[in-house]
Motif scaffolding. Structure first.
Motif, PDB file in Angstrom:
ATOM      1  N   GLY A 211      38.299  45.346  37.788  1.00  0.00           N
ATOM      2  CA  GLY A 211      37.801  45.195  39.093  1.00  0.00           C
ATOM      3  C   GLY A 211      37.376  46.531  40.027  1.00  0.00           C
ATOM      4  O   GLY A 211      38.194  47.470  39.621  1.00  0.00           O
ATOM      5  N   SER A 212      36.354  46.348  40.744  1.00  0.00           N
ATOM      6  CA  SER A 212      36.102  47.679  41.626  1.00  0.00           C
ATOM      7  C   SER A 212      36.805  47.638  42.863  1.00  0.00           C
ATOM      8  O   SER A 212      36.707  48.750  43.541  1.00  0.00           O
ATOM      9  CB  SER A 212      34.504  47.945  41.722  1.00  0.00           C
ATOM     10  OG  SER A 212      34.310  46.668  42.242  1.00  0.00           O
ATOM     11  N   ASP A 213      37.468  46.535  43.374  1.00  0.00           N
ATOM     12  CA  ASP A 213      37.934  46.682  44.730  1.00  0.00           C
ATOM     13  C   ASP A 213      39.174  45.592  44.702  1.00  0.00           C
ATOM     14  O   ASP A 213      39.122  45.029  43.564  1.00  0.00           O
ATOM     15  CB  ASP A 213      36.965  46.324  45.865  1.00  0.00           C
ATOM     16  CG  ASP A 213      36.274  45.031  45.601  1.00  0.00           C
ATOM     17  OD1 ASP A 213      36.806  43.910  45.141  1.00  0.00           O
ATOM     18  OD2 ASP A 213      34.808  45.081  45.821  1.00  0.00           O
ATOM     19  N   TRP A 214      39.922  45.700  45.937  1.00  0.00           N
ATOM     20  CA  TRP A 214      40.879  44.705  45.860  1.00  0.00           C
ATOM     21  C   TRP A 214      40.593  43.324  45.654  1.00  0.00           C
ATOM     22  O   TRP A 214      41.529  42.610  45.070  1.00  0.00           O
ATOM     23  CB  TRP A 214      41.876  45.060  46.938  1.00  0.00           C
ATOM     24  CG  TRP A 214      42.777  46.282  46.842  1.00  0.00           C
ATOM     25  CD1 TRP A 214      42.631  47.442  47.444  1.00  0.00           C
ATOM     26  CD2 TRP A 214      43.839  46.407  45.931  1.00  0.00           C
ATOM     27  NE1 TRP A 214      43.497  48.376  46.936  1.00  0.00           N
ATOM     28  CE2 TRP A 214      44.501  47.677  46.076  1.00  0.00           C
ATOM     29  CE3 TRP A 214      44.648  45.694  44.979  1.00  0.00           C
ATOM     30  CZ2 TRP A 214      45.356  48.227  45.412  1.00  0.00           C
ATOM     31  CZ3 TRP A 214      45.475  45.906  44.389  1.00  0.00           C
ATOM     32  CH2 TRP A 214      46.103  47.034  44.437  1.00  0.00           C
ATOM     33  N   ARG A 215      39.476  42.890  46.330  1.00  0.00           N
ATOM     34  CA  ARG A 215      39.005  41.471  46.182  1.00  0.00           C
ATOM     35  C   ARG A 215      38.784  40.921  44.862  1.00  0.00           C
ATOM     36  O   ARG A 215      39.294  39.904  44.320  1.00  0.00           O
ATOM     37  CB  ARG A 215      37.708  41.195  47.012  1.00  0.00           C
ATOM     38  CG  ARG A 215      37.411  39.659  47.185  1.00  0.00           C
ATOM     39  CD  ARG A 215      36.217  39.485  47.977  1.00  0.00           C
ATOM     40  NE  ARG A 215      34.920  40.192  47.675  1.00  0.00           N
ATOM     41  CZ  ARG A 215      33.885  40.081  48.625  1.00  0.00           C
ATOM     42  NH1 ARG A 215      33.893  39.683  49.598  1.00  0.00           N
ATOM     43  NH2 ARG A 215      32.659  41.003  48.103  1.00  0.00           N
ATOM     44  N   GLN A 216      38.234  42.130  44.023  1.00  0.00           N
ATOM     45  CA  GLN A 216      38.309  41.528  42.527  1.00  0.00           C
ATOM     46  C   GLN A 216      39.535  41.863  41.692  1.00  0.00           C
ATOM     47  O   GLN A 216      39.683  41.041  40.830  1.00  0.00           O
ATOM     48  CB  GLN A 216      37.145  42.439  41.846  1.00  0.00           C
ATOM     49  CG  GLN A 216      35.678  42.485  42.450  1.00  0.00           C
ATOM     50  CD  GLN A 216      34.615  43.254  41.592  1.00  0.00           C
ATOM     51  OE1 GLN A 216      35.043  44.315  41.133  1.00  0.00           O
ATOM     52  NE2 GLN A 216      33.402  42.920  41.853  1.00  0.00           N
ATOM     53  N   ARG A 217      40.326  42.762  42.263  1.00  0.00           N
ATOM     54  CA  ARG A 217      41.745  42.751  41.731  1.00  0.00           C
ATOM     55  C   ARG A 217      42.853  41.642  41.907  1.00  0.00           C
ATOM     56  O   ARG A 217      43.443  41.607  41.122  1.00  0.00           O
ATOM     57  CB  ARG A 217      42.300  44.172  41.796  1.00  0.00           C
ATOM     58  CG  ARG A 217      41.345  45.230  40.982  1.00  0.00           C
ATOM     59  CD  ARG A 217      41.833  46.482  41.484  1.00  0.00           C
ATOM     60  NE  ARG A 217      40.925  47.727  40.798  1.00  0.00           N
ATOM     61  CZ  ARG A 217      40.974  49.031  41.175  1.00  0.00           C
ATOM     62  NH1 ARG A 217      41.592  49.284  42.433  1.00  0.00           N
ATOM     63  NH2 ARG A 217      39.917  49.821  40.622  1.00  0.00           N
ATOM     64  N   ARG A 304      39.706  53.290  32.507  1.00  0.00           N
ATOM     65  CA  ARG A 304      40.672  52.325  32.769  1.00  0.00           C
ATOM     66  C   ARG A 304      41.467  51.851  31.708  1.00  0.00           C
ATOM     67  O   ARG A 304      42.547  51.425  31.927  1.00  0.00           O
ATOM     68  CB  ARG A 304      40.003  51.275  33.419  1.00  0.00           C
ATOM     69  CG  ARG A 304      39.186  51.480  34.557  1.00  0.00           C
ATOM     70  CD  ARG A 304      38.332  50.279  35.328  1.00  0.00           C
ATOM     71  NE  ARG A 304      37.453  49.817  34.323  1.00  0.00           N
ATOM     72  CZ  ARG A 304      36.899  48.659  34.491  1.00  0.00           C
ATOM     73  NH1 ARG A 304      37.063  47.926  35.475  1.00  0.00           N
ATOM     74  NH2 ARG A 304      35.720  48.440  33.733  1.00  0.00           N
TER      75      ARG A 304
END
Length: 464
Positions: A211-217, A304
């Motif tokens: 994921g590229s941001d916390w919403r995706q992570r 990553r």
């Protein structure tokens, strides 16, 4: 001029590939010849008291299809299922092996060699350059974790194989554009493999860099947290109370004594960190070096996959330092599952020199690894001689089966160090009654043979 340089570079690559191919072939043929020599007359047997747990669990499952503990200390088994402190997974894996292929003394060793071959096959399925594949295979073939534990009844080759499968799936997660099915497969395999060794759950940390941001992570963080919570509950209810002293602090967590739990964990971690760096052990230093290399590669490339490897390694090593032991005998076994992950991370790195450097370092220490493997084989062959020379003791133990008249599962209280055989004497015992019921053995750990028999054979009234 550019064409000439390209020709020279291609020639150098061909030479390196040829050298690596010869090394891999020679190492594999040497290992295969030693394996065939070792098993040719089946003169092999359990040598270490901890190996008996895996051997006995397999025997119990093969005879009764029971998942319960084959033995315990002071009648301590899990709250659910009466499992031992390794859980039910090994009963199924090695017990099924015995049910299908028979009861040869060297069955474990044959199985481990097959797993080793499958690991090498998976290495060549990875989407790496051929030079990196050969380097990876060569390093595995001369590493202590890979070569020594083929010849042991310890299940480290099983965990190395599990880890290699997880690494292959994780590779697909980080290489494929459509990753949902690979992520689902990865999570499922981690949960299944954790039934054999609970610390496999830390492989879920490998998903955290997605994921590229916390919403995706967010979803993968939730999966990791739920996995840790599930593993703590599994330890609480499906794993017997541990005999290892440092793990007893988990009781603080179960009773929500969080402050003492944290203080004791930090203290143990600092003490074990010092022991780890001051205890000379080649495989421990190699593992630490691979971890540092993964950190360096992530810093250089922002790959990553490198971060995933670092997170898994930190979780596992940190847990072992806080709750277990960094003694090389235990630490090398418990961290063996990190080897495929960290080696693949190293092969994804940008510097060819570091990859060849790893191979050269292990070649330098090959003499000590070879000596260790030879000693392990000799130890188990001597154990077979001891087994063969104690036919009367084996017959006496087997008479226990005939003396049991009740048609139900039983528990036998005994003292394993009363016999002039060795620490693996429990491997000689029967694990089922004549009627097909289970036989579980419980013992009280007593080091002073002059102690009162009431202490040796104390009943704790935990089992019925």
């Amino acid at each position: 001029m550019k064409k000439l340089l390209n020709i020279m570079l291609a020639h150098q690559i061909r030479i390196r590939l040829a050298v690596l191919a010869l090394l891999v072939i020679a190492a594999f043929l040497s290992l295969s010849w030693e394996f065939l020599e070792t098993i040719k007359d089946d003169a092999y047997f359990v040598a270490h008291e901890d190996e008996v747990i895996y051997y006995g669990s397999a025997q119990l499952f093969a005879e009764t299809q029971s998942l319960q503990a084959e033995s315990c200390i002071a009648e301590d088994v899990s709250k659910v299922g009466r499992f031992n402190w390794y859980g039910p997974g090994y009963n199924v894996v090695y017990g099924t092996l015995k049910m299908v292929f028979g009861n040869a003394n060297s069955l474990f060793i044959r199985f481990h060699f097959v797993l080793a071959c499958l690991m090498l096959a998976i290495v060549f399925l990875l989407q790496l350059l051929m030079e990196d594949k050969l380097l990876l295979a060569g390093i595995l073939l001369i590493s202590e974790q890979f070569t020594v534990y083929i010849y042991s009844y310890f299940p480290e080759l099983l965990h190395l194989f599990f880890s290699t499968v997880l690494v292959y799936v994780l590779w697909q997660v980080y290489q494929q554009r459509s990753t949902t099915r690979w992520i689902a497969l990865f999570i499922m395999l981690v949960l299944v493999f954790s039934l054999c060794r609970i610390t496999t759950i830390f492989f879920l940390a490998a998903l955290l860099p997605l994921g590229s941001d916390w919403r995706q992570r967010g979803p993968v963080v939730l999966i990791f947290v739920l996995g840790i919570v599930a593993s703590v509950l599994y330890l609480r209810f499906c794993i017997a109370p541990p005999y290892a002293g440092e793990m007893h602090k988990l009781e603080r967590l179960y009773t929500f004594n969080i402050w003492n739990f944290l203080l004791e964990s930090i203290k143990a971690t600092l003490a074990n960190a010092w022991r780890m760096v001051t205890t000379y052990s080649v495989p421990v230093f190699v593992l630490l070096g691979l971890g540092i290399l993964a950190i360096f590669n992530f810093w250089k490339t922002k790959d990553r996959f490198q971060l995933a490897a670092v997170l898994v390694a930190l979780c596992l090593v940190g847990t072992l330092m806080a709750f277990y032991s960094v003694s090389p005998f235990y630490f090398v076994k418990q961290t063996a599952m990190l080897l495929p992950l960290l080696l693949v991370a190293a092969m994804r790195g940008p510097l060819l020199a570091t990859k060849w450097g790893l191979l050269l370092v292990l070649i330098y220490f090959w003499v000590s690894v070879n000596k260790h493997r030879t000693n392990v084989i000799a130890e188990h062959q001597q154990a077979f001689a001891n087994f063969r020379n104690n036919a009367s003791l084996r017959e006496a133990f087997q008479q226990i089966r005939a003396s049991v008249e009740v048609n139900k599962d039983i528990v036998v209280l005994w003292c394993y160090n009363e016999y002039d055989y060795g620490s693996a004497v429990q491997a000689l015992l029967p694990y089922s009654t004549a009627s097909g019921n289970t036989m579980m053995y419980t013992t009280n750990i007593v080091f002073d043979q002059a102690v009162d028999p009431k202490v040796k054979f104390k009943l704790h009234h935990k089992l019925r």
